[in-house]
Design a protein around this motif. Structure first.
Motif, PDB file in Angstrom:
ATOM      1  N   ARG A  68      -4.909  -9.047  -1.582  1.00 42.37           N
ATOM      2  CA  ARG A  68      -5.432  -8.162  -0.061  1.00 42.37           C
ATOM      3  C   ARG A  68      -4.937  -6.592  -0.256  1.00 42.37           C
ATOM      4  O   ARG A  68      -6.025  -5.838   0.242  1.00 42.37           O
ATOM      5  CB  ARG A  68      -5.126  -8.897   1.079  1.00 42.37           C
ATOM      6  CG  ARG A  68      -3.744  -9.024   1.554  1.00 42.37           C
ATOM      7  CD  ARG A  68      -3.366  -9.908   2.752  1.00 42.37           C
ATOM      8  NE  ARG A  68      -2.025 -10.077   3.063  1.00 42.37           N
ATOM      9  CZ  ARG A  68      -1.373 -10.932   3.314  1.00 42.37           C
ATOM     10  NH1 ARG A  68      -1.599 -11.966   2.910  1.00 42.37           N
ATOM     11  NH2 ARG A  68      -0.076 -10.752   3.661  1.00 42.37           N
TER      12      ARG A  68
ATOM     13  N   GLY B 236       1.020  -8.675   6.627  1.00 42.36           N
ATOM     14  CA  GLY B 236      -0.067  -9.183   7.292  1.00 42.36           C
ATOM     15  C   GLY B 236       0.052 -10.582   7.798  1.00 42.36           C
ATOM     16  O   GLY B 236      -0.369 -11.023   8.923  1.00 42.36           O
TER      17      GLY B 236
ATOM     18  N   SER C   1       0.953  -1.333   0.085  1.00 47.06           N
ATOM     19  CA  SER C   1      -0.115  -0.004  -0.086  1.00 47.06           C
ATOM     20  C   SER C   1       0.960   1.201  -0.030  1.00 47.06           C
ATOM     21  O   SER C   1       0.652   2.284  -0.624  1.00 47.06           O
ATOM     22  CB  SER C   1      -0.975   0.136   1.174  1.00 47.06           C
ATOM     23  OG  SER C   1      -1.468  -1.311   1.534  1.00 47.06           O
TER      24      SER C   1
ATOM     25  N   THR D   2      -6.139  -7.084   4.498  1.00 45.23           N
ATOM     26  CA  THR D   2      -5.351  -7.937   5.353  1.00 45.23           C
ATOM     27  C   THR D   2      -6.340  -8.279   6.689  1.00 45.23           C
ATOM     28  O   THR D   2      -6.001  -9.729   6.839  1.00 45.23           O
ATOM     29  CB  THR D   2      -4.238  -6.955   5.880  1.00 45.23           C
ATOM     30  OG1 THR D   2      -3.574  -6.478   4.861  1.00 45.23           O
ATOM     31  CG2 THR D   2      -3.373  -7.626   6.887  1.00 45.23           C
TER      32      THR D   2
HETATM   33  N1  ASP Z   1       1.019  -6.094   1.638  1.00 46.94           N
HETATM   34  C1  ASP Z   1      -0.199  -5.496   2.592  1.00 46.94           C
HETATM   35  C2  ASP Z   1      -0.364  -4.076   2.145  1.00 46.94           C
HETATM   36  O1  ASP Z   1       0.797  -3.261   2.160  1.00 46.94           O
HETATM   37  C3  ASP Z   1      -0.088  -5.799   3.833  1.00 46.94           C
HETATM   38  C4  ASP Z   1      -0.047  -7.134   4.214  1.00 46.94           C
HETATM   39  O2  ASP Z   1      -1.394  -7.641   4.253  1.00 46.94           O
HETATM   40  O3  ASP Z   1       0.506  -7.784   4.198  1.00 46.94           O
HETATM   41  O4  ASP Z   1      -1.171  -3.317   2.342  1.00 46.94           O
END
Ligand code: ASP
Length: 426
Positions: free
Chosen positions: A391, A359, A277, A314
């Motif tokens: 996610r 996550g 994100s 997540t």
């Molecule tokens: N990769 C996800 C994010 O950056 C966080 C995760 O669920 O691992 O939103």
């Protein structure tokens, strides 16, 4: 993206993974690095400029209050969807004992690595998350993308200080950050010109990494976990297809428009390929301000905060994974345990950093809350990157939906309504 998958897969089949890693993946890495390097200054500039442009402290707390309330609401709703899907489709019962042993043997080491990372988290006191939010050294905090929340707290305080200063004194600093914000958004547009090559490189690299030395082996593993993967994807699809449209319908109907989702597509695509994100934030901000017409004082505040603390995808994934692991280990979850999952998955998703795989590390906390050990992680490591991609798309979409609702509550109409005489609404 499709070409990247195809080329990566073909290379893995003919033993050309090394070539992809040596000559194709670096282009993706360069693209990703560029996005990551502007994420931090952008968070600072957009937050300071956003908050400082508000006329009074009262407005800062009003927008802040609405944002936090909506973030909590969307996260709890997401966990609920995950729990209902996993409890009704029972993915844990589809995993044969042989496959379970196989997964354990293959991934035990990886699982315990994640568990060790999470153990540090669990040993701290109940208020340590508050202490962790406040940095003691700005440069150290700024040197680590996983400590974005610390930077957000400082940027918010600077914004508040500017709001409370007389206009004449605050103006130079405010104008500096506003101009910096604009500069970085333009930089984002320039970097995005390289998106086709970057996304291609990242996807091809990801595929050969996932496929490993033996693509058919990986395919078998994914097949064994098919029902679990399906449950996570289904729950995520429900959030995007039902939760968000309903929320928009109720609280910001003018944003519920096919153009909203069309405008958001580049950010979703980037979230999918980068699984971060934070790396996607520059594009999300650009779209919110330029395509959706959400003003800087709202998007600049809501989106950086959301990228860090609002992770609907997540939390939903953590709920499904916990129920899945409980089912595999034959643990019947009681109603209080389901409620515990709602609480811990909400907190764990807030605590997850906006980077790939975060996550899953925080999942250990949710597992622990219902008496499950971290060894369950070995069962779900194999498809984690794939689910992380999905996610993260939901995480980014959720932030923008909340930004739209907050904007609407402040009397903002989306750009596509202002500019178009007729539009195709749902
Ligand atoms: N990769 C996800 C994010 O950056 C966080 C995760 O669920 O691992 O939103």
């Amino acid at each position: 993206m499709v070409l990247g998958v195809a080329v990566g897969w073909a290379a893995a089949l003919v033993g050309g993974s090394w070539w992809i890693m040596a000559y194709v993946m670096p282009w993706g890495q360069i693209f990703l690095n560029l996005l990551k390097v502007i994420a931090l200054p952008l968070v600072v500039a957009s937050l300071v400029a956003g908050v400082a442009s508000l006329p009074s402290l009262g407005q800062v707390t009003r927008i802040g209050g609405k944002t936090i309330a909506l973030y909590l609401l969307t996260t709890v709703m997401a966990v609920a969807v995950g729990l209902v899907v996993a409890a009704s489709l029972k993915p844990g019962l589809f995993l044969s004992p042989e496959k379970r042993t196989l997964l354990h043997e293959k991934f035990a080491a990886l699982g315990s690595q994640k568990a060790a990372a999470a153990a540090q988290q669990k040993e701290k006191g109940p208020l340590s998350f508050l202490v962790d939010m406040v940095p003691d050294n700005l440069v150290a905090a700024a040197s680590d993308n996983t400590r974005m929340l610390q930077i957000i707290v400082v940027a918010l305080l600077v914004g508040v200080a500017l709001v409370t200063l007389p206009d004449q004194k605050a103006r130079p600093v405010r104008e500096f950050f506003t101009s910096l914000n604009e500069t970085i958004l333009r930089l984002t547009e320039i970097i995005m010109k390289g998106a086709p090559l970057g996304v291609f490189g990242l996807m091809a690299g990801l595929i050969v990494q996932m496929a490993g030395d033996d693509p058919s082996d990986m395919a078998h593993l994914l097949q064994a976990l098919g029902m679990y993967i399906l449950c996570v994807l289904l729950a995520l699809a429900i959030i995007i297809g039902v939760n968000y449209p309903v929320l928009l319908r109720l609280l910001a109907p003018s944003f519920l428009n096919i153009r909203f989702f069309r405008a958001l597509l580049p950010a979703q695509q980037l979230a999918f390929t980068t699984s971060s994100s934070a790396a996607t934030l520059p594009v999300t901000l650009d779209i919110a301000e330029k395509k959706l017409g959400i003003p800087e004082h709202i998007s600049g505040f809501v989106l950086p905060l959301g990228a860090t603390i609002n992770m609907d995808g997540t939390s939903c994934y953590q709920a499904v994974a916990t129920v899945f692991i409980a089912q595999v280990f034959g643990l019947e979850l009681s109603l209080p345990q389901y409620l515990t999952i709602v609480l811990t998955a909400t907190l764990a998703s807030i605590g997850s950093a906006a980077v790939p795989g975060a996550g899953m590390v925080m999942l250990v906390v949710v597992l622990g809350s219902v008496g499950l050990g971290a060894e369950g992680l070995a069962l779900i490591v194999a498809p984690d990157r794939l689910l992380d991609m999905a996610r993260t798309v939901v995480n980014v979409t959720g932030d923008t939906v909340v930004a739209s609702v907050v904007a609407r509550s402040e009397g903002v109409q989306p750009t596509f309504l202002k500019n178009a005489d007729n539009y195709d609404s749902f």
